[in-house]
Write a protein that holds these residues in place. Structure first.
Motif, PDB file in Angstrom:
ATOM      1  N   VAL A  85     -26.430 -54.479  99.199  1.00  0.00           N
ATOM      2  CA  VAL A  85     -25.474 -54.525 100.300  1.00  0.00           C
ATOM      3  C   VAL A  85     -26.076 -53.783 101.486  1.00  0.00           C
ATOM      4  O   VAL A  85     -26.611 -52.686 101.336  1.00  0.00           O
ATOM      5  N   ALA A  86     -25.984 -54.374 102.644  1.00  0.00           N
ATOM      6  CA  ALA A  86     -26.480 -53.705 103.842  1.00  0.00           C
ATOM      7  C   ALA A  86     -25.607 -52.504 104.164  1.00  0.00           C
ATOM      8  O   ALA A  86     -24.395 -52.515 103.938  1.00  0.00           O
ATOM      9  N   GLY A  87     -26.239 -51.451 104.653  1.00  0.00           N
ATOM     10  CA  GLY A  87     -25.479 -50.252 105.004  1.00  0.00           C
ATOM     11  C   GLY A  87     -26.384 -49.088 105.311  1.00  0.00           C
ATOM     12  O   GLY A  87     -27.606 -49.208 105.261  1.00  0.00           O
ATOM     13  N   GLN A  88     -25.782 -47.958 105.601  1.00  0.00           N
ATOM     14  CA  GLN A  88     -26.532 -46.786 106.022  1.00  0.00           C
ATOM     15  C   GLN A  88     -26.517 -45.652 105.010  1.00  0.00           C
ATOM     16  O   GLN A  88     -27.167 -44.628 105.230  1.00  0.00           O
ATOM     17  N   SER A  89     -25.801 -45.781 103.897  1.00  0.00           N
ATOM     18  CA  SER A  89     -25.710 -44.662 102.961  1.00  0.00           C
ATOM     19  C   SER A  89     -27.051 -44.423 102.284  1.00  0.00           C
ATOM     20  O   SER A  89     -27.773 -45.382 101.966  1.00  0.00           O
ATOM     21  N   ALA A 184      -6.100 -62.123  87.571  1.00  0.00           N
ATOM     22  CA  ALA A 184      -6.392 -63.483  88.023  1.00  0.00           C
ATOM     23  C   ALA A 184      -7.015 -63.483  89.418  1.00  0.00           C
ATOM     24  O   ALA A 184      -8.014 -64.173  89.667  1.00  0.00           O
ATOM     25  N   TYR A 185      -6.436 -62.707  90.332  1.00  0.00           N
ATOM     26  CA  TYR A 185      -6.979 -62.681  91.696  1.00  0.00           C
ATOM     27  C   TYR A 185      -8.340 -61.981  91.745  1.00  0.00           C
ATOM     28  O   TYR A 185      -9.229 -62.385  92.510  1.00  0.00           O
ATOM     29  N   GLU A 186      -8.507 -60.940  90.942  1.00  0.00           N
ATOM     30  CA  GLU A 186      -9.808 -60.278  90.898  1.00  0.00           C
ATOM     31  C   GLU A 186     -10.879 -61.214  90.337  1.00  0.00           C
ATOM     32  O   GLU A 186     -12.018 -61.227  90.805  1.00  0.00           O
ATOM     33  N   GLN A 187     -10.501 -62.027  89.329  1.00  0.00           N
ATOM     34  CA  GLN A 187     -11.464 -62.968  88.761  1.00  0.00           C
ATOM     35  C   GLN A 187     -11.855 -64.038  89.777  1.00  0.00           C
ATOM     36  O   GLN A 187     -13.029 -64.428  89.858  1.00  0.00           O
ATOM     37  N   ARG A 188     -10.901 -64.503  90.564  1.00  0.00           N
ATOM     38  CA  ARG A 188     -11.218 -65.489  91.600  1.00  0.00           C
ATOM     39  C   ARG A 188     -12.226 -64.920  92.597  1.00  0.00           C
ATOM     40  O   ARG A 188     -13.194 -65.594  92.980  1.00  0.00           O
ATOM     41  N   LEU A 189     -12.004 -63.678  93.006  1.00  0.00           N
ATOM     42  CA  LEU A 189     -12.921 -63.054  93.960  1.00  0.00           C
ATOM     43  C   LEU A 189     -14.282 -62.789  93.321  1.00  0.00           C
ATOM     44  O   LEU A 189     -15.316 -62.935  93.971  1.00  0.00           O
ATOM     45  N   SER A 194     -19.991 -64.030  93.063  1.00  0.00           N
ATOM     46  CA  SER A 194     -20.742 -63.741  91.838  1.00  0.00           C
ATOM     47  C   SER A 194     -22.181 -63.320  92.105  1.00  0.00           C
ATOM     48  O   SER A 194     -22.702 -62.401  91.458  1.00  0.00           O
ATOM     49  N   SER A 195     -22.859 -63.963  93.056  1.00  0.00           N
ATOM     50  CA  SER A 195     -24.261 -63.624  93.296  1.00  0.00           C
ATOM     51  C   SER A 195     -24.396 -62.201  93.823  1.00  0.00           C
ATOM     52  O   SER A 195     -25.295 -61.452  93.411  1.00  0.00           O
ATOM     53  N   GLN A 196     -23.484 -61.814  94.700  1.00  0.00           N
ATOM     54  CA  GLN A 196     -23.528 -60.455  95.252  1.00  0.00           C
ATOM     55  C   GLN A 196     -23.213 -59.429  94.177  1.00  0.00           C
ATOM     56  O   GLN A 196     -23.850 -58.370  94.093  1.00  0.00           O
ATOM     57  N   LEU A 197     -22.242 -59.729  93.327  1.00  0.00           N
ATOM     58  CA  LEU A 197     -21.867 -58.799  92.269  1.00  0.00           C
ATOM     59  C   LEU A 197     -22.963 -58.684  91.219  1.00  0.00           C
ATOM     60  O   LEU A 197     -23.192 -57.603  90.661  1.00  0.00           O
ATOM     61  N   ALA A 202     -27.378 -55.393  88.916  1.00  0.00           N
ATOM     62  CA  ALA A 202     -28.807 -55.146  88.700  1.00  0.00           C
ATOM     63  C   ALA A 202     -29.245 -53.867  89.393  1.00  0.00           C
ATOM     64  O   ALA A 202     -30.055 -53.100  88.853  1.00  0.00           O
ATOM     65  N   PHE A 203     -28.712 -53.627  90.572  1.00  0.00           N
ATOM     66  CA  PHE A 203     -29.023 -52.415  91.334  1.00  0.00           C
ATOM     67  C   PHE A 203     -28.585 -51.165  90.575  1.00  0.00           C
ATOM     68  O   PHE A 203     -29.338 -50.191  90.456  1.00  0.00           O
ATOM     69  N   LEU A 204     -27.393 -51.188  90.031  1.00  0.00           N
ATOM     70  CA  LEU A 204     -26.882 -50.033  89.292  1.00  0.00           C
ATOM     71  C   LEU A 204     -27.655 -49.812  87.997  1.00  0.00           C
ATOM     72  O   LEU A 204     -27.890 -48.665  87.585  1.00  0.00           O
ATOM     73  N   ARG A 205     -28.080 -50.894  87.340  1.00  0.00           N
ATOM     74  CA  ARG A 205     -28.891 -50.749  86.128  1.00  0.00           C
ATOM     75  C   ARG A 205     -30.243 -50.118  86.464  1.00  0.00           C
ATOM     76  O   ARG A 205     -30.756 -49.282  85.704  1.00  0.00           O
ATOM     77  N   ALA A 206     -30.819 -50.508  87.603  1.00  0.00           N
ATOM     78  CA  ALA A 206     -32.096 -49.929  88.025  1.00  0.00           C
ATOM     79  C   ALA A 206     -31.929 -48.437  88.304  1.00  0.00           C
ATOM     80  O   ALA A 206     -32.797 -47.625  87.948  1.00  0.00           O
ATOM     81  N   ARG A 207     -30.830 -48.061  88.918  1.00  0.00           N
ATOM     82  CA  ARG A 207     -30.566 -46.641  89.175  1.00  0.00           C
ATOM     83  C   ARG A 207     -30.402 -45.872  87.877  1.00  0.00           C
ATOM     84  O   ARG A 207     -30.862 -44.736  87.745  1.00  0.00           O
TER      85      ARG A 207
END
Length: 228
Positions: A85-89, A184-189, A194-197, A202-207
């Motif tokens: 995700v793009a950002g400054q943190s 149900a609404y969380e699953q739709r989102l 899905s690709s971003q999640l 993968a990012f969290l597993r690498a960390r």
């Protein structure tokens, strides 16, 4: 989604307040400005970069990182991992977390707009007014009443309100309906993002792998011995 529910055993003792934990009894010494500056960095002083003095960027003649020791640790944990995700943190974890929290907030807003949620909430309000003689539009609004939130401990009135709210929610299956809608609404989102999640996962597993390596390296550092 926050629904203002507390188990009756908790409600009877603490109302809408959380049950105290062992950590609540621990006294914490307030950190001074120097400690916070070293930990969180000079960028967290509340000033713009151009107004932070040279003195504020140094402690004991050692330069302070922009985001402090915690920021440097975050960068180390994310080393070699692609930021999803793009950002400054520093390290990107906060940006990834905020992305997920934003999706959850969207799901919550969709639930609150759903006619089924509005219907079950109206049924709860009807049950609650019959039980107490007081009309409140939703259990969450009741749980956030300033009469309770402004106090550190539950009053008798808060306990009665929390118990009545709990019983009404259970009687009409309020949690069953709201939890099903939320899922149900969380699953739709999740499906539409899905690709971003997957990238975040993968990012969290690498960390996590980087953290494991850092811990193992720390364990192999020999302990200094003192003679005499």
């Amino acid at each position: 989604m926050d629904d203002g529910f507390v188990p009756e055993t908790q409600a009877r003792s603490y109302g809408f307040h959380s049950a105290p934990s062992a950590a609540d009894d621990t006294a914490y010494l307030p950190a001074d400005d120097d400690v916070l500056r070293v930990l969180n960095g000079w960028s967290q002083t509340g000033k713009g970069a151009e107004t932070v003095s040279k003195e504020e960027k140094i402690f004991n003649k050692i330069p302070i990182a922009e985001y402090g020791c915690s920021g440097e640790a975050q960068k180390k944990l994310s080393r070699g991992a692609s930021r999803p995700v793009a950002g400054q943190s520093p390290g990107g974890e906060a940006d990834a977390l905020n992305y997920v929290l934003t999706l959850r907030k969207q799901a919550g807003n969709q639930v609150r707009s759903d006619p089924r949620f509005k219907s079950i909430t109206a049924r709860w309000a009807s049950c609650y007014v019959k039980a107490t003689g007081t009309y409140v539009s939703s259990p969450l609004l009741l749980a956030r009443d300033p009469r309770w939130t402004s106090r550190n401990r539950a009053t008798t009135a808060e306990v009665r309100a929390a118990v009545s709210s709990n019983r009404c929610q259970l009687r009409i299956n309020y949690l069953g309906v709201t939890d099903s809608l939320t899922a149900a609404y969380e699953q739709r989102l999740a499906d539409s993002h899905s690709s971003q999640l997957r990238a975040i996962s993968a990012f969290l597993r690498a960390r996590l792998r980087n953290a494991t390596v850092a811990i193992e390296q720390e364990r192999t550092i020999p302990t200094p011995t003192h003679n005499g």
